[in-house]
Design a protein around this motif. Structure first.
Motif, PDB file in Angstrom:
ATOM      1  N   CYS A  50       5.019  -9.520  69.506  1.00 51.53           N
ATOM      2  CA  CYS A  50       3.574  -9.432  69.310  1.00 51.53           C
ATOM      3  C   CYS A  50       2.859 -10.010  70.522  1.00 51.53           C
ATOM      4  CB  CYS A  50       3.171 -10.187  68.047  1.00 51.53           C
ATOM      5  SG  CYS A  50       1.397 -10.135  67.742  1.00 51.53           S
ATOM      6  N   THR A  51       2.129  -9.167  71.249  1.00 51.41           N
ATOM      7  CA  THR A  51       1.406  -9.608  72.451  1.00 51.41           C
ATOM      8  C   THR A  51      -0.108  -9.557  72.256  1.00 51.41           C
ATOM      9  OG1 THR A  51       1.188  -7.446  73.563  1.00 51.41           O
ATOM     10  CG2 THR A  51       3.301  -8.596  73.793  1.00 51.41           C
ATOM     11  N   LEU A  52      -0.563  -9.406  71.018  1.00 52.69           N
ATOM     12  CA  LEU A  52      -1.996  -9.260  70.768  1.00 52.69           C
ATOM     13  C   LEU A  52      -2.734 -10.558  71.091  1.00 52.69           C
ATOM     14  CD1 LEU A  52      -1.915  -7.377  67.342  1.00 52.69           C
ATOM     15  CD2 LEU A  52      -1.893  -6.421  69.656  1.00 52.69           C
ATOM     16  N   PRO A  53      -3.956 -10.457  71.633  1.00 48.44           N
ATOM     17  CA  PRO A  53      -4.762 -11.668  71.840  1.00 48.44           C
ATOM     18  C   PRO A  53      -4.962 -12.402  70.521  1.00 48.44           C
ATOM     19  CG  PRO A  53      -5.729  -9.797  72.989  1.00 48.44           C
ATOM     20  CD  PRO A  53      -4.632  -9.250  72.126  1.00 48.44           C
ATOM     21  N   MET A  54      -5.007 -13.700  70.573  1.00 47.52           N
ATOM     22  CA  MET A  54      -5.026 -14.491  69.345  1.00 47.52           C
ATOM     23  C   MET A  54      -6.262 -14.276  68.480  1.00 47.52           C
ATOM     24  SD  MET A  54      -3.194 -17.875  70.899  1.00 47.52           S
ATOM     25  CE  MET A  54      -3.403 -18.865  69.428  1.00 47.52           C
ATOM     26  N   PRO A  55      -7.467 -14.071  69.048  1.00 51.97           N
ATOM     27  CA  PRO A  55      -8.603 -13.793  68.158  1.00 51.97           C
ATOM     28  C   PRO A  55      -8.409 -12.532  67.324  1.00 51.97           C
ATOM     29  CG  PRO A  55      -9.372 -14.378  70.349  1.00 51.97           C
ATOM     30  CD  PRO A  55      -7.893 -14.171  70.449  1.00 51.97           C
ATOM     31  N   ILE A  56      -7.742 -11.535  67.898  1.00 55.45           N
ATOM     32  CA  ILE A  56      -7.459 -10.298  67.173  1.00 55.45           C
ATOM     33  C   ILE A  56      -6.379 -10.554  66.130  1.00 55.45           C
ATOM     34  CG2 ILE A  56      -6.778  -7.886  67.400  1.00 55.45           C
ATOM     35  CD1 ILE A  56      -9.364  -8.594  68.891  1.00 55.45           C
ATOM     36  N   LEU A  57      -5.300 -11.191  66.558  1.00 50.11           N
ATOM     37  CA  LEU A  57      -4.155 -11.413  65.676  1.00 50.11           C
ATOM     38  C   LEU A  57      -4.527 -12.275  64.475  1.00 50.11           C
ATOM     39  CD1 LEU A  57      -1.160 -11.031  65.162  1.00 50.11           C
ATOM     40  CD2 LEU A  57      -0.709 -12.963  66.703  1.00 50.11           C
ATOM     41  N   ALA A  58      -5.409 -13.245  64.671  1.00 53.18           N
ATOM     42  CA  ALA A  58      -5.781 -14.159  63.584  1.00 53.18           C
ATOM     43  C   ALA A  58      -6.471 -13.429  62.435  1.00 53.18           C
ATOM     44  CB  ALA A  58      -6.673 -15.272  64.121  1.00 53.18           C
ATOM     45  N   ARG A  59      -7.070 -12.254  62.711  1.00 48.90           N
ATOM     46  CA  ARG A  59      -7.795 -11.512  61.669  1.00 48.90           C
ATOM     47  C   ARG A  59      -6.951 -10.451  60.975  1.00 48.90           C
ATOM     48  NH1 ARG A  59     -11.890 -11.259  65.707  1.00 48.90           N
ATOM     49  NH2 ARG A  59     -11.521  -9.016  65.937  1.00 48.90           N
ATOM     50  N   ILE A  60      -5.791 -10.162  61.512  1.00 49.47           N
ATOM     51  CA  ILE A  60      -4.944  -9.117  60.939  1.00 49.47           C
ATOM     52  C   ILE A  60      -4.152  -9.698  59.770  1.00 49.47           C
ATOM     53  CG2 ILE A  60      -2.997  -7.573  61.383  1.00 49.47           C
ATOM     54  CD1 ILE A  60      -3.911  -7.385  64.281  1.00 49.47           C
ATOM     55  N   PRO A  61      -4.202  -9.058  58.589  1.00 48.83           N
ATOM     56  CA  PRO A  61      -3.367  -9.525  57.482  1.00 48.83           C
ATOM     57  C   PRO A  61      -1.903  -9.566  57.903  1.00 48.83           C
ATOM     58  CG  PRO A  61      -4.937  -7.874  56.732  1.00 48.83           C
ATOM     59  CD  PRO A  61      -5.026  -7.885  58.226  1.00 48.83           C
ATOM     60  N   ALA A  62      -1.274 -10.725  57.697  1.00 46.82           N
ATOM     61  CA  ALA A  62       0.096 -10.890  58.185  1.00 46.82           C
ATOM     62  C   ALA A  62       0.872 -11.828  57.273  1.00 46.82           C
ATOM     63  CB  ALA A  62       0.091 -11.432  59.617  1.00 46.82           C
ATOM     64  N   ASP A  63       2.150 -11.575  57.159  1.00 47.50           N
ATOM     65  CA  ASP A  63       3.039 -12.439  56.382  1.00 47.50           C
ATOM     66  C   ASP A  63       3.528 -13.586  57.270  1.00 47.50           C
ATOM     67  OD1 ASP A  63       2.720 -10.739  54.251  1.00 47.50           O
ATOM     68  OD2 ASP A  63       4.567  -9.620  54.638  1.00 47.50           O
TER      69      ASP A  63
END
Length: 533
Positions: free
Chosen positions: A328-341
């Protein structure tokens, strides 16, 4: 009073902004250069055994991961939300559309062959890993002029050439030190023999006369340049400290210190490198090797665990991609909003960092900076809201060029990036034209085809780079959240410039990808397929 490294960095940051704070981190050894040999990275061949790996993001970290994994025999899928690759390595050319959240779309109209590096714009010679990929794929490089003594400084409403500011400051400081030695103020602090050597050194170093006074002889420039026959040069007179470091301006608007030592920073040499034709040439060259593996316009909508595997929901129609591993290389502001386990510590860590705001403005225009002012590349500095002007390095003598009339990142005005980003496009253009008019009187009217990029408003980025909070505690000068994100989350590992000690650089993205790849190969080795057992 004892001053900790954290105290010092907070003081530097308060005075000089994010840029100065990061530079101070380098000086304190908290931001380190690329290890020797990083350009020779490779995974063991034929070890992937077709295992599926999904990579989130087709920036440089994602592309490098895809290339190296595919070479090692893994089955790779790359999911990218944008309609282009490169992430924050974004070169804008004529015909490209610039989308900014909450703003009207812009369409670049640059002449064919011209371009604007809206993101990454320079590569230090020490960034061996990035340059190694350029070399491997035959991407031609050229010099990027990062410092130019002919460029202007515009502080407190006064314009001076950089050479005069830098050399007069050196001369005045040398004069002060010579006076201190002559008046025995340093006796006892340094041995007499060493003081004698230093005093002798100061004369040529600072252009001092026999009495220890700074007397410019041309190093700072000339009132009248020398010519043929009897046209003798006349050096400029020495400036005073009040002109070299205008205290009211420093207090009101930021810091003038950074431009004085900019070129002495480890990764801000006077001469850097850039790919010929645009900074995106390196990422594009890697992309050509993995193009069939990349799915554009496929934003991730959920990251799920499926036993010891991973399931990614993405793209139009909520498609699903399953794999043994995920990088996962997504920027953290984006990643923090994505539903994730993700585990609670991981979710908390994703919210522990903010991203720096950065704004650039570019114009096309005839190369008056070369024809009239003999400026070929380099930066101009100002305490106006545009902060920096970047002159093109390359295409010298061509009819036109792209002038970056603003690189606003808190370099000279630490409170500025958010304020400049909040302005309308037209207001930014106006401020930049006024700055160019001050540096190049009568020429700003020649600039047109303006475009602007705010990284905080750029979809799927929302910032130019990570700014870690929590002070400098924790492992290696980073907070505990940083260490948490270095740990795999089951089959998911993380990469990107935010997980490196070279933040905001392409090199940070590449090096973090290399570390993530080592983790994947290690985990794959622990779960060897039956056919390979």
């Amino acid at each position: 009073m004892n001053v900790t490294r954290r105290d010092l960095l907070e003081q530097v940051g308060a005075i000089g902004g994010l840029g100065a704070a990061y530079l101070a981190m380098e000086a304190l050894g908290l931001a380190v250069p690329t290890p020797a040999g990083a350009e020779n990275f490779t995974l063991s061949p034929h070890t992937g055994h077709g295992r599926p790996v999904v990579i989130l993001g087709a920036g440089l970290a994602g592309l490098v991961s895809a290339y190296e994994l595919s070479r090692a025999g893994y089955s790779v899928t790359v999911l990218e939300a944008r309609d282009r690759i490169g992430g924050r390595v974004w070169t804008i050319r004529g015909g490209d559309t610039i989308v900014q959240a909450g703003r009207p779309d812009q369409r670049a109209a640059f002449t064919d062959g011209l371009y604007f590096n809206a993101g990454a714009a320079r590569i230090p010679s020490t960034h061996r890993a990035t340059l190694g990929y350029a070399r491997k794929f035959g991407v031609p490089m050229e010099a990027m002029v990062n410092v130019n003594r002919s460029a202007g400084w515009d502080f407190a409403g006064k314009i001076q050439p950089e050479r005069r500011m830098v050399n007069d400051m050196r001369g005045k400081l040398a004069e002060l030190l010579a006076k201190a030695i002559d008046q025995h103020a340093l006796d006892g602090a340094v041995s007499k023999g060493e003081l004698d050597v230093i005093r002798q050194f100061l004369a040529p170093y600072g252009e001092l006369d026999p009495q220890g006074a700074y007397v410019p002889r041309g190093r700072s420039g000339y009132l009248t340049e020398g010519g043929g026959y009897g046209a003798a040069p006349v050096p400029l007179p020495a400036m005073q400290f009040s002109e070299l470091l205008p205290v009211p301006a420093v207090r009101a608007r930021g810091s003038l210190a950074l431009p004085y030592f900019f070129e002495h920073i480890w990764d801000m040499q006077a001469v850097m490198l850039q790919p010929v034709g645009g900074m995106d040439r390196i990422s594009q060259a890697i992309y050509e090797r993995v193009r069939p593996l990349v799915q554009l316009n496929s934003p991730v909508s959920a990251i799920r665990r499926s036993g010891d595997r991973v399931r990614i929901e993405h793209g139009p129609g909520e498609r699903v991609t399953e794999a043994d591993f995920c990088i996962c290389t997504l920027p953290m502001p984006i990643l923090a909003r994505i539903p994730a386990d993700f585990s609670p510590p991981k979710k908390s860590a994703l919210k522990a960092v903010t991203y720096a705001v950065s704004v650039k403005v570019a114009f096309e225009g005839p190369r008056f900076w070369e024809a009239k002012d003999s400026i070929y590349g380099g930066l101009a500095w100002t305490d106006r809201q545009n902060e920096n002007v970047m002159y093109p390095s390359g295409g010298y003598g061509d009819a036109k060029g792209v002038l970056v009339a603003a690189y606003c990142g808190g370099w000279t005005r630490p409170d500025n990036p958010q304020a400049f980003a909040a302005l309308s496009h037209d207001e930014r253009f106006r401020i930049c034209r006024e700055s160019i008019a001050a540096l190049h009187p009568g020429q700003s009217r020649l600039l047109d085809k303006a475009v602007t990029v705010t990284w905080g408003l750029t979809p799927w980025s929302e910032g130019v780079g990570a700014v870690w909070g929590g002070g400098l505690t924790g492992s290696g000068g980073r907070p505990p959240e940083y260490a948490e994100l270095l740990k795999p989350e089951g089959p998911i590992v993380f990469a990107g410039e935010h997980l490196s000690y070279q933040p905001t650089w392409q090199e940070g993205a590449v090096l973090s990808a290399h570390e993530a790849l080592k983790l994947v190969q290690s985990m794959a080795g622990e779960r060897r397929p039956a056919a390979a057992a």
